[in-house]
Design a protein around this motif. Structure first.
Motif, PDB file in Angstrom:
ATOM      1  N   SER A 145       0.784  -1.284  -0.146  1.00 19.48           N
ATOM      2  CA  SER A 145       0.081   0.026  -0.150  1.00 19.48           C
ATOM      3  C   SER A 145       0.788   1.197   0.096  1.00 19.48           C
ATOM      4  N   GLY A 146       0.239   2.274  -0.529  1.00 15.73           N
ATOM      5  CA  GLY A 146       1.133   3.640  -0.649  1.00 15.73           C
ATOM      6  C   GLY A 146       0.566   4.537  -1.211  1.00 15.73           C
ATOM      7  N   THR A 147       1.444   5.789  -1.629  1.00 14.90           N
ATOM      8  CA  THR A 147       0.701   6.743  -2.358  1.00 14.90           C
ATOM      9  C   THR A 147       1.538   6.868  -3.677  1.00 14.90           C
TER      10      THR A 147
ATOM     11  N   LEU B 208       5.720   4.902  -9.694  1.00 17.24           N
ATOM     12  CA  LEU B 208       6.524   4.977  -8.670  1.00 17.24           C
ATOM     13  C   LEU B 208       5.773   5.217  -7.374  1.00 17.24           C
ATOM     14  N   ILE B 209       5.642   4.227  -6.456  1.00 14.87           N
ATOM     15  CA  ILE B 209       4.843   4.505  -5.207  1.00 14.87           C
ATOM     16  C   ILE B 209       5.698   4.614  -4.065  1.00 14.87           C
ATOM     17  N   ASP B 210       5.224   5.492  -3.137  1.00 19.10           N
ATOM     18  CA  ASP B 210       5.710   5.621  -2.045  1.00 19.10           C
ATOM     19  C   ASP B 210       5.154   4.620  -0.977  1.00 19.10           C
TER      20      ASP B 210
ATOM     21  N   THR C  32       8.652   1.613  -4.318  1.00 20.13           N
ATOM     22  CA  THR C  32       8.598   0.632  -5.358  1.00 20.13           C
ATOM     23  C   THR C  32       8.263   1.239  -6.674  1.00 20.13           C
ATOM     24  N   GLY C  33       8.977   0.645  -7.792  1.00 17.17           N
ATOM     25  CA  GLY C  33       8.849   1.128  -8.974  1.00 17.17           C
ATOM     26  C   GLY C  33       8.537  -0.242 -10.056  1.00 17.17           C
TER      27      GLY C  33
END
Length: 422
Positions: A334-336, A351-353, A360-361
């Motif tokens: 999970s992320g932004t 790309l997720i923060d 993660t990319g």
């Protein structure tokens, strides 16, 4: 009532009905969806449906309206293409900046590891030299000449001791020299590592600036494409209305739009279901809240290699999963979403923060396959894109990256530590 009077009355009635429809908003107008693009410093002005209706009745006006609409269509496509070109360029700059940062970090770690090893050798040499010095001290009197005079019968033994001490002294001196050299080597490597670390700050700043520029350019490109999509079908419908000499109402226009949208959504859902079934992905997270991002086995791991596309030795900052074309790409955690768009050699990229200084990319996404936007919150296992072969790619696969503190790291042990096998 004679025929001509009835005809005139009917004509007036139709005009009154048309005016009423226009007043009620039943006939489409040329209102712009979203923010209009700028053309020659001014907002694009679209023809209204009343303009189209007037053009239907007048052949000369119709020709002018066709020319105007055709020009607008060309402007929309040109603006969208220009914006996408800028976005692609900024994405390439972002990818190059991140690659330079990752490679510099890798070199810094190698230099520091070599420096640590040289320091270990230096300390070991110092310890050995000290042991030899102690052994030399235990070998006997420091005044062998006096011993030889006092004990002439032991001359052979004393001379042997003298030779042994000379050997020990040579060894101690040699080992000490090695220790000094190792210390110097360690210091030199440490200095190089510090220089590399200093350069990392500049590279990190460049990567951050490039990310902001790429994000802004990609948002502008998406706005241009949205503008094109929102108005292109309307303009084309207006062209058709003029050429067919008919009036298109909101009801009939929207009905066609909704029908096409419904058909497209059904086809997309069917394709996604088929792709998910083929990939075997479940999206079920591990106990730590992570999941495998795509199907397929590892086709290329993390580390330095000769790139199969560019044929240049470079750091491969991710892990490639040989998933099939069009198959789903899931959020590994999970992320932004902090970037979604073109990314140089990575093609289309997300790309997720994921929080806790981890990101993660996901690279080489198929054109039109990004399903998320910057700022969007995603949950683990949520489909965020579809597998493709864009950028520096020789076939469909997912380039998956795990980054800690903005630096790429080997995804295999990273994910394994979180209960996921790639």
């Amino acid at each position: 009532m004679n025929l001509s009077l009835r005809t005139a009355t009917a004509s007036r009635a139709r005009r009154r009905a048309l005016v009423a429809m226009l007043a009620a908003g039943v006939v489409l107008t040329g209102s712009i969806i979203g923010s209009p693009l700028e053309a020659d410093g001014a907002a694009i002005k679209y023809p209204s449906w009343s303009d189209v209706q007037a053009a239907v009745k007048n052949q000369h006006v119709a020709q002018q309206q066709v020319a105007e609409i055709t020009k607008l269509l060309g402007t929309l496509k040109s603006n969208a293409a220009a914006a996408e070109k800028v976005a692609a360029q900024r994405g390439e700059e972002l990818q190059e900046a991140q690659m330079a940062y990752d490679e510099q970090e890798s070199k810094k770690e190698q230099l520091q590891a070599q420096a640590d090893e040289a320091e270990r050798v230096a300390k070991a040499s110092e310890t050995r030299a000290g042991q030899l010095a102690a052994q030399l001290g235990r070998s006997g009197s420091s005044d062998l000449t006096s011993d030889l005079i006092a004990h002439p019968g032991q001359a052979g033994s004393l001379l042997y001791r003298l030779g042994a001490m000379s050997k020990l002294t040579e060894q101690a001196n040699g080992i000490y020299a090695d220790a000094v050299q190792a210390h110097n080597t360690a210091q030199g490597l440490t200095d190089q590592a510090k220089v590399a670390a200093s350069a990392l700050n500049d590279l990190a700043a460049k990567a951050k600036t490039a990310l902001a520029a790429a994000t802004a350019a990609n948002e502008a490109a998406q706005a241009a494409v949205s503008e094109q999509s929102a108005n292109e079908s309307r303009l084309e419908a207006q062209l058709a209305a003029i050429r067919a000499k008919r009036i298109l109402t909101v009801a009939s226009y929207n009905k066609g739009v909704q029908a096409r949208a419904k058909a497209a959504a059904a086809a997309a859902a069917k394709a996604r279901a088929a792709a998910e079934k083929a990939s075997g992905l479940t999206g079920v997270p591990s106990s730590s809240g992570w999941t495998k991002p795509a199907g397929g086995y590892i086709t290329s791991g993390y580390g330095w290699r000769v790139d199969p596309y560019t044929h240049v030795r470079a750091l491969h900052a991710g892990t490639d999963l040989g998933a099939s074309c069009g198959s789903p790409i899931l959020a590994a955690a999970s992320g932004t979403v902090i970037y979604a768009g073109p990314y140089g050699g990575y093609g289309n990229f997300v790309l997720i923060d994921n929080g806790n200084n981890i990101s993660t990319g996901y690279g080489h996404i198929v054109d039109g396959g990004i399903m998320v936007a910057v700022g969007q919150q995603v949950t683990v296992g949520q489909q965020i894109a579809r597998v493709g072969s864009t950028g520096w790619s020789t076939g469909c696969h997912l380039h998956f990256e795990t980054r800690v503190g903005g630096v790429a790291t080997d995804a295999v042990p990273f994910m394994a530590a979180r209960g996921v096998t790639l």
